[in-house]
Design a protein around this motif. Sequence first.
Motif, PDB file in Angstrom:
ATOM      1  N   CYS A  25      48.466  57.202  60.269  1.00 41.19           N
ATOM      2  CA  CYS A  25      48.566  58.080  61.445  1.00 41.19           C
ATOM      3  C   CYS A  25      49.879  57.857  62.186  1.00 41.19           C
ATOM      4  O   CYS A  25      50.518  58.812  62.657  1.00 41.19           O
ATOM      5  N   GLN A  26      50.288  56.609  62.299  1.00 42.40           N
ATOM      6  CA  GLN A  26      51.534  56.285  62.994  1.00 42.40           C
ATOM      7  C   GLN A  26      52.742  56.859  62.265  1.00 42.40           C
ATOM      8  O   GLN A  26      53.653  57.414  62.885  1.00 42.40           O
ATOM      9  N   ILE A  27      52.742  56.750  60.944  1.00 39.26           N
ATOM     10  CA  ILE A  27      53.869  57.255  60.159  1.00 39.26           C
ATOM     11  C   ILE A  27      53.940  58.778  60.213  1.00 39.26           C
ATOM     12  O   ILE A  27      55.020  59.359  60.373  1.00 39.26           O
ATOM     13  N   PHE A  28      52.797  59.442  60.113  1.00 32.64           N
ATOM     14  CA  PHE A  28      52.811  60.907  60.077  1.00 32.64           C
ATOM     15  C   PHE A  28      52.789  61.546  61.470  1.00 32.64           C
ATOM     16  O   PHE A  28      52.744  62.771  61.589  1.00 32.64           O
ATOM     17  N   SER A  29      52.835  60.724  62.505  1.00 36.32           N
ATOM     18  CA  SER A  29      53.033  61.259  63.851  1.00 36.32           C
ATOM     19  C   SER A  29      54.521  61.446  64.139  1.00 36.32           C
ATOM     20  O   SER A  29      54.898  62.052  65.137  1.00 36.32           O
ATOM     21  N   LEU A  30      55.382  60.944  63.241  1.00 36.85           N
ATOM     22  CA  LEU A  30      56.829  61.095  63.384  1.00 36.85           C
ATOM     23  C   LEU A  30      57.255  62.508  62.991  1.00 36.85           C
ATOM     24  O   LEU A  30      56.595  63.157  62.171  1.00 36.85           O
ATOM     25  N   PRO A  31      58.363  62.995  63.557  1.00 38.91           N
ATOM     26  CA  PRO A  31      58.901  64.289  63.108  1.00 38.91           C
ATOM     27  C   PRO A  31      59.665  64.132  61.795  1.00 38.91           C
ATOM     28  O   PRO A  31      60.322  63.106  61.573  1.00 38.91           O
ATOM     29  N   TYR A  32      59.555  65.123  60.927  1.00 37.13           N
ATOM     30  CA  TYR A  32      60.260  65.106  59.649  1.00 37.13           C
ATOM     31  C   TYR A  32      61.114  66.356  59.545  1.00 37.13           C
ATOM     32  O   TYR A  32      60.633  67.474  59.795  1.00 37.13           O
ATOM     33  N   CYS A  33      62.376  66.176  59.206  1.00 38.40           N
ATOM     34  CA  CYS A  33      63.280  67.316  59.097  1.00 38.40           C
ATOM     35  C   CYS A  33      64.290  67.062  57.990  1.00 38.40           C
ATOM     36  O   CYS A  33      64.272  66.003  57.363  1.00 38.40           O
ATOM     37  N   GLY A  34      65.164  68.047  57.771  1.00 37.66           N
ATOM     38  CA  GLY A  34      66.156  67.907  56.712  1.00 37.66           C
ATOM     39  C   GLY A  34      65.529  68.127  55.350  1.00 37.66           C
ATOM     40  O   GLY A  34      64.648  68.974  55.173  1.00 37.66           O
ATOM     41  N   SER A  35      65.968  67.345  54.361  1.00 47.30           N
ATOM     42  CA  SER A  35      65.450  67.498  53.000  1.00 47.30           C
ATOM     43  C   SER A  35      64.000  67.027  52.919  1.00 47.30           C
ATOM     44  O   SER A  35      63.633  66.015  53.498  1.00 47.30           O
ATOM     45  N   ASN A  36      63.182  67.793  52.191  1.00 51.81           N
ATOM     46  CA  ASN A  36      61.771  67.414  52.028  1.00 51.81           C
ATOM     47  C   ASN A  36      61.482  66.847  50.644  1.00 51.81           C
ATOM     48  O   ASN A  36      60.323  66.675  50.261  1.00 51.81           O
TER      49      ASN A  36
END
Length: 316
Positions: free
Chosen positions: A167-178
């Motif tokens: 949950c902590q890791i996937f609460s971060l924003p992800y952008c750029g290359s996927n």
Amino acid sequence: MENQLKTEKSNMTTITEFVLLGFSDIPNSQWILFGIFLVIYLTILMCNSIIILITRIDPVLQTPMYFFLNNFSFLEICYVTATVPRMLMDLLTQKGNISLVACAVQMCFVLTFGSSECLLLTVMAYDRYVAICKPLHYPLVMNHKVCVQLAIASWVSVVPGGIGQTCQIFSLPYCGSNTINHFFCDVPPVLRHACGDTFLNEIAIHLAVVVFIVVPSLLIIVSYGKIIANIVKISSASGRAKAFSTCSSHLIVVVLFYGTVNITYLQPKANQSEGTGKVISLFYTIFIPTLNPIIYTLRNKDIMMALRKLISKLLR
């Protein structure tokens, strides 16, 4: 400035799925790899299922050591199933698209089963310590109730940590290359794609590593230090050989599993190579689970005898 912030926010919310590159860097070998990994997966399922079966039905194997081996074999099936079927599907379809939710679920299972395996290996080391160093107290200390409690603790105590970490890791924003240069959603390659500050996440990961990898490793080292010290004191060579044979298989598995896991999770982030990390992950998620049943069966006379009895019954 305001337009720049809007653009950054838009980029941060564009990723709705990851693409697992897997082994796409060797496109001409996709079908060969699919066949190899399918055979390996079926071998893991079959061998561990046989161990579970014979440790349940053979009266000679109704001891704490084989009770924990039974749990360990089932855990191996769960651990491998968290990664390999998805990898086989990606090899078959030659597509690695995985939603954030599916990625999070896979990571949660891998972390939970992996942490549980660390604890169960520690419990198995403690069982061998009591058997060799305190043989007169062994039936009392490792009674059935205690064995069940230790097994349940190994399975259940890791669940909050696995869910919380995911949950902590996937609460971060992800952008750029996927695109993720890996064959499953492991922590290091996923976290590398986070856009936000990952300092707290890295601290939490290191704490989890200390609790579930470093501390169990130290406990196992201490246990085997005392075991070896007691084995050396045995006067007869046959007695020493028999005592060592009861724990040598477990020690080999511990060295292989903890060695590769420590390289993955204790290595500084800056020094991690994606290609190297992928190869190392292959060892502790696929190749070592393949070797474990072989190590336990070939080096254990009781299991080999139980296996022969089972085969002879089936052939009648």
